[in-house]
Design an enzyme around this catalytic site. Structure first.
Site, PDB file in Angstrom:
ATOM      1  CG  HIS A 175     -19.532   2.694   7.124  1.00  0.00           C
ATOM      2  ND1 HIS A 175     -18.618   3.521   6.505  1.00  0.00           N
ATOM      3  CD2 HIS A 175     -18.811   1.701   7.686  1.00  0.00           C
ATOM      4  CE1 HIS A 175     -17.403   3.038   6.662  1.00  0.00           C
ATOM      5  NE2 HIS A 175     -17.494   1.929   7.379  1.00  0.00           N
ATOM      6  CE  LYS A 205     -15.673   4.711   9.414  1.00  0.00           C
ATOM      7  NZ  LYS A 205     -14.257   4.869   9.081  1.00  0.00           N
ATOM      8  CB  THR A 257      -9.583  -3.617   2.434  1.00  0.00           C
ATOM      9  OG1 THR A 257      -8.359  -3.106   2.974  1.00  0.00           O
ATOM     10  CG2 THR A 257     -10.738  -2.775   2.929  1.00  0.00           C
ATOM     11  CE  LYS A 297     -13.948 -17.181  15.115  1.00  0.00           C
ATOM     12  NZ  LYS A 297     -12.852 -17.817  15.817  1.00  0.00           N
ATOM     13  CB  THR A 301      -6.193   4.330  26.080  1.00  0.00           C
ATOM     14  OG1 THR A 301      -5.555   5.055  25.046  1.00  0.00           O
ATOM     15  CG2 THR A 301      -7.692   4.446  25.898  1.00  0.00           C
ATOM     16  CB  THR A 302      -4.589   9.507  26.704  1.00  0.00           C
ATOM     17  OG1 THR A 302      -3.381   9.188  27.382  1.00  0.00           O
ATOM     18  CG2 THR A 302      -4.872  10.991  26.814  1.00  0.00           C
ATOM     19  CB  SER A 342     -19.538 -12.615  14.007  1.00  0.00           C
ATOM     20  OG  SER A 342     -18.902 -11.542  13.385  1.00  0.00           O
ATOM     21  CB  THR A 392     -17.236   6.001  14.062  1.00  0.00           C
ATOM     22  OG1 THR A 392     -15.975   6.652  14.165  1.00  0.00           O
ATOM     23  CG2 THR A 392     -17.830   6.372  12.718  1.00  0.00           C
ATOM     24  NE  ARG A 397      -3.568  -2.323   2.386  1.00  0.00           N
ATOM     25  CZ  ARG A 397      -4.817  -2.304   2.843  1.00  0.00           C
ATOM     26  NH1 ARG A 397      -5.257  -1.265   3.492  1.00  0.00           N
ATOM     27  NH2 ARG A 397      -5.603  -3.328   2.646  1.00  0.00           N
TER      28      ARG A 397
END
Ligand code: PLP
Length: 405
Positions: A215, A246, A361, A154, A275-276, A135, A243, A22
């Site tokens: 999305h 996006k 991907t 799973k 984590t911060t 899933s 999220t 990539r």
């Protein structure tokens, strides 16, 4: 003696051989220029057609004003983890806003959507050690990571296939906690999950539901609350994940659910605890973005109009694209070299930026261009894109490829 450098060099060679190397292009996006960006390698402006800043909210005046104000008021960093560095008021306000958006009791914010998925799914299995995940086979890498890291049992069901999901649910001991994990819209093919059917199955087999609305939040449903809201079934979904990176144009991830579940994750999830936290400036910008998209349909309506125009223009030009009802327009090329070449020609000859999507991907032989219109793409930009694609497909002898992927 081990030569570590050669180990890494061999790995890179292997990736190159598999056509998976990539290269990142360097661009500069400037406020007021959306959807243009300055493409540095060739020192020219290009039209971006592959952004996930679906509504251009990263540059919206209300978002910039909120960020500016918070930046000068609170500084840049958050100062540490929520636990030790202090629970910033901007983050608790953001969580209230998200809970209200999805009509849930509580929300929890993470540093990204990836972290939200990974750490929540893993923590669910810590809290319910004998749980079983169901899933969708095309779920995002962050979901796969969370389930894998949990080491819980799973079952992977065929993409969007509620019948297969039911077969798997049926075979599972009824006393075990079950969690069905799916995305509202799949980012690489733009298909929607059969959400109502999944909710029915969850009820029938007493399973929890976890939906990734990464999305779709901001874009669909009343006030931009996503696909569950659009189909009036948000109340039947136990965990809505989303999220801020996006359609909301900032960064960060979150889950919303009933308060005890959120509390249990808050007390368990390493990706939350160790984590911060997100900076106040990001929280403030996110709140402004969510509130704007709650009260205004302007961007959503304009977005839908541009999507329809792009699809119509492709249809008229006989450009084969994958049919779906969403804002994601994939064109499957099915060849890693041709898709990369198409992407290069778009930029070099037409000043259009569409990053090619290759394995891992997407599956091998389903390599594609993934077009994401925004409200700010003009008729002229659509015409230019259509002509460019047509010419490039002709020169590369890309004729027809099965668009069912
Ligand atoms: N879930 C899905 C379906 C995604 O496509 C992505 C990212 O593209 C994520 C989660 C991760 O979200 P974020 O970019 O906020 O980390």
């Amino acid at each position: 003696m081990l030569n570590y450098t050669s180990i890494f060099a061999r790995h890179i060679d292997q990736v190159k051989q598999e056509q998976r190397y990539r290269e990142f292009v360097i661009i500069k996006r400037t406020v007021g220029q959306f959807p243009y960006a300055h493409y540095l390698p060739q020192n020219k402006n290009a039209v971006l057609w592959c952004l996930n800043d679906y509504l251009g909210m990263s540059q919206h005046p209300a978002v910039l004003t909120a960020a500016n104000h918070a930046l000068l008021e609170y500084g840049v960093g958050s100062g540490g983890t929520r636990n030790i560095g202090g629970n910033n008021i901007c983050l608790t306000e953001l969580e209230r806003e998200l809970a209200s958006l999805h009509q849930k009791e509580a929300a929890l914010v993470f540093t990204s959507g990836y972290v939200a998925n990974d750490t929540t799914l893993c923590s669910l299995a810590k809290i319910m050690p004998d749980c079983v995940f169901f899933s969708d086979e095309q779920n995002h890498a962050s979901i796969i990571a969370g389930i894998r890291n949990s080491r819980a049992e799973k079952h992977i069901y065929k993409h969007l296939n509620a019948e297969h999901l039911e077969e798997l649910l049926k075979k599972t001991e009824s006393s075990k906690p079950k969690i069905i994990v799916f995305e509202s819209a799949y980012s690489m093919n733009g298909m929607f999950s059969p959400i109502k059917k999944i909710c029915e199955l969850a009820k029938k087999y007493n399973a929890l539901t976890f939906i990734d609305e990464v999305h779709t939040v901001g874009l669909y449903g009343k006030e931009g609350a996503g696909i569950a809201a659009l189909h009036n079934c948000a109340a039947e979904i136990d965990i809505i994940q989303g999220t801020l990176g996006k359609a909301y144009g900032t960064i960060g991830g979150y889950i919303t659910a009933k308060r005890p579940l959120i509390e249990a994750i808050r007390l368990t999830a390493p990706g939350f605890i160790f984590t911060t936290s997100l900076p106040p400036v990001i929280a403030a910008a996110s709140i402004a973005s969510i509130r704007h998209l709650k009260t205004s349909n302007t961007e959503r309506e304009a977005h839908q109009k541009v999507i329809a125009k792009v699809k119509q223009s492709f249809t008229e030009a006989k450009i084969n694209y994958l049919q779906n009802d969403s804002h994601i327009i994939p064109i499957i090329i099915g060849d890693p070299i041709k898709v990369k070449e198409a992407s290069r020609l778009l930029m070099e000859e037409y000043a259009i930026y569409v990053q090619h999507i290759n394995f891992p991907t997407v599956a091998k032989m389903t390599e594609r261009l993934r077009i994401t219109p925004t409200p700010y793409h003009t008729d002229k930009m659509i015409e230019d894109l259509t002509i460019a694609l047509k010419n490039i497909f002709k020169s590369l002898e890309i004729t027809y490829h099965d668009q069912a992927a």
